[in-house]
Design a protein around this motif. Structure first.
Motif, short mmCIF file in Angstrom:
data_model
loop_
_atom_site.label_atom_id
_atom_site.label_comp_id
_atom_site.label_asym_id
_atom_site.label_seq_id
_atom_site.Cartn_x
_atom_site.Cartn_y
_atom_site.Cartn_z
N LYS A 143 0.83 -1.21 0.00
CA LYS A 143 0.00 0.00 0.00
C LYS A 143 0.86 1.26 0.00
O LYS A 143 0.55 2.23 -0.70
N VAL A 144 1.94 1.25 0.78
CA VAL A 144 2.82 2.42 0.82
C VAL A 144 3.42 2.68 -0.56
O VAL A 144 3.43 3.81 -1.06
N HIS A 145 3.94 1.63 -1.18
CA HIS A 145 4.55 1.79 -2.50
C HIS A 145 3.54 2.30 -3.52
O HIS A 145 3.85 3.19 -4.33
N ARG A 146 2.33 1.77 -3.49
CA ARG A 146 1.32 2.19 -4.46
C ARG A 146 0.94 3.65 -4.27
O ARG A 146 0.64 4.35 -5.24
N GLN A 147 0.94 4.12 -3.04
CA GLN A 147 0.63 5.54 -2.81
C GLN A 147 1.73 6.43 -3.38
O GLN A 147 1.45 7.48 -3.96
N ILE A 148 2.98 6.00 -3.23
CA ILE A 148 4.10 6.78 -3.79
C ILE A 148 4.00 6.80 -5.31
O ILE A 148 4.18 7.85 -5.94
N TYR A 149 3.73 5.65 -5.91
CA TYR A 149 3.61 5.58 -7.37
C TYR A 149 2.50 6.51 -7.85
O TYR A 149 2.66 7.20 -8.87
N ALA A 150 1.36 6.52 -7.15
CA ALA A 150 0.24 7.37 -7.56
C ALA A 150 0.62 8.84 -7.46
O ALA A 150 0.25 9.65 -8.32
N ALA A 151 1.37 9.19 -6.41
CA ALA A 151 1.76 10.59 -6.21
C ALA A 151 2.75 11.06 -7.25
O ALA A 151 2.89 12.27 -7.49
N ALA A 152 3.44 10.13 -7.91
CA ALA A 152 4.44 10.51 -8.92
C ALA A 152 3.80 11.20 -10.11
O ALA A 152 4.45 11.98 -10.82
N GLY A 153 2.53 10.93 -10.37
CA GLY A 153 1.82 11.65 -11.42
C GLY A 153 2.15 11.22 -12.83
O GLY A 153 2.05 12.01 -13.76
N THR A 187 9.97 0.05 8.53
CA THR A 187 10.37 1.32 9.17
C THR A 187 11.25 2.18 8.27
O THR A 187 11.35 3.39 8.48
N GLU A 188 11.86 1.58 7.23
CA GLU A 188 12.63 2.37 6.27
C GLU A 188 11.74 3.39 5.55
O GLU A 188 12.23 4.39 5.03
N HIS A 189 10.43 3.13 5.55
CA HIS A 189 9.52 4.03 4.85
C HIS A 189 9.38 5.38 5.54
O HIS A 189 8.97 6.36 4.91
N VAL A 190 9.70 5.44 6.84
CA VAL A 190 9.46 6.67 7.58
C VAL A 190 10.21 7.85 6.97
O VAL A 190 9.63 8.88 6.61
N LYS A 191 11.53 7.70 6.82
CA LYS A 191 12.34 8.79 6.26
C LYS A 191 11.96 9.06 4.81
O LYS A 191 11.96 10.23 4.38
N LEU A 203 16.82 13.50 -1.89
CA LEU A 203 16.83 12.61 -0.73
C LEU A 203 15.82 11.49 -0.91
O LEU A 203 16.10 10.33 -0.57
N SER A 204 14.67 11.81 -1.46
CA SER A 204 13.64 10.79 -1.70
C SER A 204 14.17 9.71 -2.64
O SER A 204 13.98 8.51 -2.40
N ALA A 205 14.82 10.13 -3.72
CA ALA A 205 15.39 9.17 -4.68
C ALA A 205 16.46 8.31 -4.03
O ALA A 205 16.52 7.10 -4.24
N GLU A 206 17.30 8.94 -3.22
CA GLU A 206 18.38 8.22 -2.54
C GLU A 206 17.82 7.17 -1.58
O GLU A 206 18.29 6.02 -1.55
N LEU A 207 16.80 7.54 -0.82
CA LEU A 207 16.21 6.61 0.14
C LEU A 207 15.45 5.49 -0.56
O LEU A 207 15.44 4.34 -0.09
N ALA A 208 14.80 5.80 -1.69
CA ALA A 208 14.09 4.77 -2.45
C ALA A 208 15.06 3.74 -2.99
O ALA A 208 14.80 2.53 -2.95
N LEU A 209 16.19 4.20 -3.50
CA LEU A 209 17.21 3.28 -4.01
C LEU A 209 17.75 2.40 -2.89
O LEU A 209 17.92 1.19 -3.06
N GLU A 210 18.01 3.00 -1.74
CA GLU A 210 18.51 2.24 -0.59
C GLU A 210 17.50 1.17 -0.17
O GLU A 210 17.86 0.04 0.15
#
Length: 223
Positions: A143-153, A187-191, A203-210
């Motif tokens: 669910k978290v990943h799908r929300q991020i994908y939707a927000a990407a537009g 918990t990695e999703h928090v940051k 920073l978002s891209a860096e954390l997503a890659l990590e």
């Protein structure tokens, strides 16, 4: 742990029956509730879902293009098997596209979406995912990943990432019993969510890659 569906007020029951069937069956296949290699009977599925066979058949056609089911002439339709040798290829695609989606989400997310991400990050931070059921944590991760994908537009990027996140999740679910806990992965999703809410694309891209890289490392350790 709670979550809010991305995408406004539309609910599952507002969707066409074929779309409802597709989403329901897709998530059963992802979470291995329909086991790899299982035969799929459209009549049984239709009865279980309380809908006709036509919407189920339409859903199965889409699921075949998602590589979640496979049909053989005169044999029938089956849930695809999970191939661990595909992990490297799937991870390579996700390592390129997940940072792009996170960066775009940081740039394009609406104010309500940013508020939703902050709430979600706070929800994870104050919860105790280590006490949660492993499959429930994986559903939450989806669910978290799908929300991020939707927000990407970008609908095309969203479609591709959902497909490969689904395939990655199937691999993860197959080795869940070999992993002490997936709570750290959650918990990695928090940051990440906070960075997106703050509009910090790099920073978002860096954390997503990590996050994606850690996923692959965890799976390889389990294997």
């Amino acid at each position: 742990m709670t979550s809010t569906a991305a995408g406004g007020a539309t609910t599952e029951t507002d969707l066409p029956l074929s779309e409802q069937a597709y989403r329901n069956l897709r998530d059963q296949l992802i979470m291995l509730e329909i086991r790899p290699g299982d035969a799929i009977n459209d009549s049984v599925l239709a009865a279980n879902l309380g809908i006709g066979r036509t919407p189920v058949r339409e859903a199965l056609k889409r699921l075949e293009s998602d590589h979640l089911v496979v049909s053989y002439p005169r044999r029938g339709t089956f849930a695809t098997r999970v191939d661990f040798t595909e992990l490297a290829d799937i991870s390579e695609i996700r390592q390129l596209l997940e940072p792009l989606a996170a960066r775009r989400a940081a740039r394009n997310a609406s104010a309500p979406m940013r508020a939703r991400f902050r709430d979600l990050a706070a929800d994870i931070a104050r919860s105790e995912p280590g006490n949660s059921d492993q499959p429930d944590l994986m559903r939450f991760d989806i669910k978290v990943h799908r929300q991020i994908y939707a927000a990407a537009g970008n609908a095309h990027l969203e479609d591709v990432l959902i497909r490969y996140d689904n395939l990655a999740t199937r691999i993860w679910c197959l080795v869940l019993d070999k992993i002490p806990s997936v709570s750290g992965h959650i918990t990695e999703h928090v940051k990440l969510l906070q960075a997106i809410a703050d509009g910090d694309g790099e920073l978002s891209a860096e954390l997503a890659l990590e996050h994606v890289t850690n996923f692959e490392k965890t799976i390889r350790t389990a294997l």
